[in-house]
Design an enzyme around this catalytic site. Structure first.
Site, PDB file in Angstrom:
ATOM      1  N   GLU A   1      -9.470  -0.922  -1.880  1.00  0.00           N
ATOM      2  CA  GLU A   1      -9.173   0.496  -1.585  1.00  0.00           C
ATOM      3  C   GLU A   1      -9.238   1.332  -2.857  1.00  0.00           C
ATOM      4  O   GLU A   1      -9.638   2.502  -2.820  1.00  0.00           O
ATOM      5  CB  GLU A   1      -7.811   0.601  -0.882  1.00  0.00           C
ATOM      6  CG  GLU A   1      -7.923   0.111   0.562  1.00  0.00           C
ATOM      7  CD  GLU A   1      -6.659  -0.492   1.133  1.00  0.00           C
ATOM      8  OE1 GLU A   1      -5.566  -0.288   0.568  1.00  0.00           O
ATOM      9  OE2 GLU A   1      -6.759  -1.183   2.174  1.00  0.00           O
TER      10      GLU A   1
ATOM     11  N   HIS B   1      -8.085  -3.623  -6.286  1.00  0.00           N
ATOM     12  CA  HIS B   1      -8.072  -3.711  -4.817  1.00  0.00           C
ATOM     13  C   HIS B   1      -9.240  -2.907  -4.243  1.00  0.00           C
ATOM     14  O   HIS B   1      -9.604  -1.858  -4.781  1.00  0.00           O
ATOM     15  CB  HIS B   1      -6.744  -3.187  -4.263  1.00  0.00           C
ATOM     16  CG  HIS B   1      -6.585  -3.463  -2.803  1.00  0.00           C
ATOM     17  ND1 HIS B   1      -7.148  -2.659  -1.842  1.00  0.00           N
ATOM     18  CD2 HIS B   1      -5.972  -4.474  -2.144  1.00  0.00           C
ATOM     19  CE1 HIS B   1      -6.880  -3.172  -0.646  1.00  0.00           C
ATOM     20  NE2 HIS B   1      -6.165  -4.269  -0.802  1.00  0.00           N
TER      21      HIS B   1
ATOM     22  N   LYS C   1       0.851  -1.205   0.000  1.00  0.00           N
ATOM     23  CA  LYS C   1       0.000   0.000   0.000  1.00  0.00           C
ATOM     24  C   LYS C   1       0.880   1.246   0.000  1.00  0.00           C
ATOM     25  O   LYS C   1       1.956   1.233  -0.587  1.00  0.00           O
ATOM     26  CB  LYS C   1      -0.965  -0.045   1.193  1.00  0.00           C
ATOM     27  CG  LYS C   1      -1.717  -1.382   1.243  1.00  0.00           C
ATOM     28  CD  LYS C   1      -2.841  -1.419   2.228  1.00  0.00           C
ATOM     29  CE  LYS C   1      -3.504  -2.794   2.140  1.00  0.00           C
ATOM     30  NZ  LYS C   1      -4.689  -2.906   2.952  1.00  0.00           N
TER      31      LYS C   1
ATOM     32  N   SER D   1      -6.335  -9.277   6.935  1.00  0.00           N
ATOM     33  CA  SER D   1      -5.780  -9.558   8.266  1.00  0.00           C
ATOM     34  C   SER D   1      -5.110 -10.930   8.370  1.00  0.00           C
ATOM     35  O   SER D   1      -5.248 -11.611   9.390  1.00  0.00           O
ATOM     36  CB  SER D   1      -6.848  -9.373   9.340  1.00  0.00           C
ATOM     37  OG  SER D   1      -7.300  -8.023   9.348  1.00  0.00           O
TER      38      SER D   1
ATOM     39  N   GLU E   1     -10.864 -10.847  -1.021  1.00  0.00           N
ATOM     40  CA  GLU E   1     -10.571 -10.019   0.148  1.00  0.00           C
ATOM     41  C   GLU E   1     -11.868  -9.397   0.668  1.00  0.00           C
ATOM     42  O   GLU E   1     -12.297  -8.351   0.173  1.00  0.00           O
ATOM     43  CB  GLU E   1      -9.595  -8.902  -0.232  1.00  0.00           C
ATOM     44  CG  GLU E   1      -8.265  -9.415  -0.719  1.00  0.00           C
ATOM     45  CD  GLU E   1      -7.180  -8.363  -0.540  1.00  0.00           C
ATOM     46  OE1 GLU E   1      -6.191  -8.662   0.126  1.00  0.00           O
ATOM     47  OE2 GLU E   1      -7.340  -7.233  -1.043  1.00  0.00           O
TER      48      GLU E   1
HETATM   49  P1  PGA Z   1      -4.409  -6.458   5.570  1.00  0.00           P
HETATM   50  O1  PGA Z   1      -4.598  -6.001   4.037  1.00  0.00           O
HETATM   51  O2  PGA Z   1      -3.568  -7.726   5.532  1.00  0.00           O
HETATM   52  O3  PGA Z   1      -3.675  -5.334   6.229  1.00  0.00           O
HETATM   53  O4  PGA Z   1      -5.752  -6.698   6.127  1.00  0.00           O
HETATM   54  C1  PGA Z   1      -4.845  -6.946   3.022  1.00  0.00           C
HETATM   55  C2  PGA Z   1      -4.995  -6.224   1.698  1.00  0.00           C
HETATM   56  O5  PGA Z   1      -5.588  -5.154   1.650  1.00  0.00           O
HETATM   57  O6  PGA Z   1      -4.523  -6.727   0.657  1.00  0.00           O
END
Ligand code: PGA
Length: 250
Positions: free
Chosen positions: A97, A95, A11, A213, A167
């Protein structure tokens, strides 16, 4: 069988110096690992430094996004050809985000996958439902739409390298992991979608990663599920020790 892939999504963390430092510490920790693939996706600004630090190793470099045009007047964008030239083997596309904060939609995911494949990059297509959607019982219909529209008008022969990452949005960066059973249920559903769209061969070979996570403490349990072929790791991939432990899941 499917070769596991453990992918780190950094990220918007790490300058190029910090990224190179990570690699220096990380490589000795995964030195003997030969039965699984590893990928690291730093920010664009750190791609070349990480490519140089990974040279001669089997750890693959990935980018976190890509634009679909080859070149042109597109301020702020980076093309597949530029990523390939910078040493990338993989690119994360769609993704959550990007979908949440940067107006990514299934149609742009589709264009990006096509462009990435044309430049020889391995697309890691991300799908997943939000908490509200899960609570409303829409998990499968959301996955159905994201997979169908993201892979619209492809044929199986084009998608041999495709990686999918499931995800669940509610599990990303929250510390709330999906249980292994919840994740497996979604993965099996996605594999059945691929079977229906593209046939049994691709359904059998496509790697579906779990993300949300993932930690050293829960990786082995998730990876033991039949349809979970690896992990897309955010937070825990920023630390060489934690990420190497996930890579070495049992
Ligand atoms: P995270 O993120 O492991 O911090 O939950 C996973 C991702 O967004 O690919």
């Amino acid at each position: 069988m499917r070769r596991p892939l453990i992918a780190g999504n950094w990220k918007m963390y790490k300058t190029s110096a910090e990224a190179a430092d990570f690699v220096k510490n990380f490589l000795p920790l995964v030195a003997g690992v030969a039965d699984r693939d590893i990928m690291i996706a730093p920010a664009f600004t750190a791609l070349e430094a990480v490519a140089a630090a990974l040279k001669g190793t089997s750890v693959g470099l990935g980018a976190q996004d890509v634009f679909w045009e080859a070149e042109g007047a597109f301020t702020g964008q980076v093309s597949p050809k530029m990523l390939a030239a910078a040493g990338c083997r993989y690119v994360i596309i769609g993704h959550s985000e990007r979908r949440q904060f940067f107006a990514e939609i299934d149609d742009t995911v589709n264009r990006k996958i096509r462009a990435a494949l044309k430049s020889g990059l391995i697309p890691v297509m991300c799908v997943g439902e939000s908490e509200k959607q899960r609570e409303a019982g829409q998990t499968f219909s959301i996955l159905d739409k994201q997979v169908k529209d993201g892979l619209k008008s492809f044929v199986a022969a084009e998608l041999g390298s495709l990686v999918i990452a499931y995800e669940p949005v509610w599990a990303i960066g929250t510390g709330k992991t999906a249980t292994a059973t919840q994740a497996e249920e979604a993965h099996a559903f996605i594999r059945s979608l691929i079977n229906g769209l593209f046939g049994a061969d691709l359904a059998g070979s496509v790697r579906i990663l779990y993300g949300g996570s993932v930690k050293p403490e829960n990786a082995s349990e998730l990876m033991a599920m039949a349809d979970i072929d690896g992990a897309l790791v955010g937070g825990a991939s920023l630390n060489p020790d934690a990420f190497s432990k996930i890579v070495k899941f049992k």
